[in-house]
Write an enzyme that holds these catalytic residues in place. Sequence first.
Site, short mmCIF file in Angstrom:
data_model
loop_
_atom_site.label_atom_id
_atom_site.label_comp_id
_atom_site.label_asym_id
_atom_site.label_seq_id
_atom_site.Cartn_x
_atom_site.Cartn_y
_atom_site.Cartn_z
N ASP A 72 1.33 -0.63 0.03
CA ASP A 72 0.38 0.19 0.18
C ASP A 72 1.08 1.34 0.21
O ASP A 72 1.60 1.13 0.27
CB ASP A 72 -0.82 -0.20 1.48
CG ASP A 72 -0.36 0.23 2.52
OD1 ASP A 72 0.91 -0.45 2.71
OD2 ASP A 72 -0.30 0.99 3.22
N GLU A 126 0.09 -1.18 5.49
CA GLU A 126 1.11 -0.83 6.49
C GLU A 126 0.18 0.78 7.04
O GLU A 126 2.08 1.06 7.86
CB GLU A 126 2.47 -0.96 6.08
CG GLU A 126 3.92 -0.49 7.22
CD GLU A 126 4.46 0.59 6.42
OE1 GLU A 126 4.93 0.54 7.56
OE2 GLU A 126 4.19 1.47 5.81
#
Length: 352
Positions: A72, A126
């Site tokens: 991400d 994350e």
Amino acid sequence: MAHLDLSADVVSLTQQLVDIESVSHHEQEIADAVEAALTSLPHLTVTRRGHTIVARTELGLGERVVVAGHLDTVPLNDNLPSRLEDGVLHGLGSCDMKGGDAVMLKLAADITSPNRDLTFIFYEAEEVDSVHNGLRKLTESDPDLLQADFAILMEPSNASIEAGCQGTMRVDVRTTGERSHSARSWKGVNAIHLAGPVLGRLNDYVARQPEIDGLAFHEGLNATGIRGGVAGNVIPDECVVEVNFRFAPDRSEADAEAFVRDFFDGYDVTVTDMAAGAMPGLDRPAAKAFVEAVGGEVAPKFGWTDVAQFTRLGVPAVNFGPGDPMFAHKQDEHVPTEHIERCERILKEWLA
């Protein structure tokens, strides 16, 4: 569905990944592409949990190494699609951390007979609250998939080793007053004014700088936000100073909380988030071998990274990835192509 060409060079593969938009909570497309690419490799066993993909060799070798990276990114800032100029790849996620993801994919595809069993973990979420973190979820649902003798987190570290990481803690420090009409302010108690001494304590704070395994860490205690106020004609009865404490890995979470509560003695303190740090672990044999393979000077990791997830499981871990972390999350996020190629070369030599 987006397609990843694993036969491409590592820089081109990084561009392919960057051009798949994958802001946190929207990793479906990139996870599908990574899963499809890895499933096509017969020497790997692939497992998916949500948008987290795990690929493993099962050769029964004497040592296992985990290589991990998140898929991400932070939100867009007019920095897609990617562009390659003069040996520098620009674009959202190029530094944090799709250059590292591309290295992982190339290792997974090209190293069919490794000298150690390998586990590759591409995980989701994350960049948001830890409750969503795909690696953290994996430690709870499938801790066996993370078991290893050593772990490498491909967080940007200028293509050199950054060992351990500091813990992070967020607290709300609250002052309480009494509302009144601002025309008769003396009838009330201004909670915002009462927050002045809180800021004074922070301004006078002297950072602790412990040396751990030969690395000098540097703690930090800072106000990161302040909120209060009711209306333009009302004396506020509450003010909250948001404080972030970055603590060296020799402090436990309990130690860190005790320090902060003592520091703000006399105030209402509420812990809103906490993540333990990770000791460098450079005395472990696997870590020593990797440091020797990479060469150069090892630095401490001042920020928090997911090496702490591995430390909780008893797996020594380091940060080693392409890109300068100072450019992570910036609009002009970028990564030198030399960093990506260096990380690929070193890891291939060490693992194959």
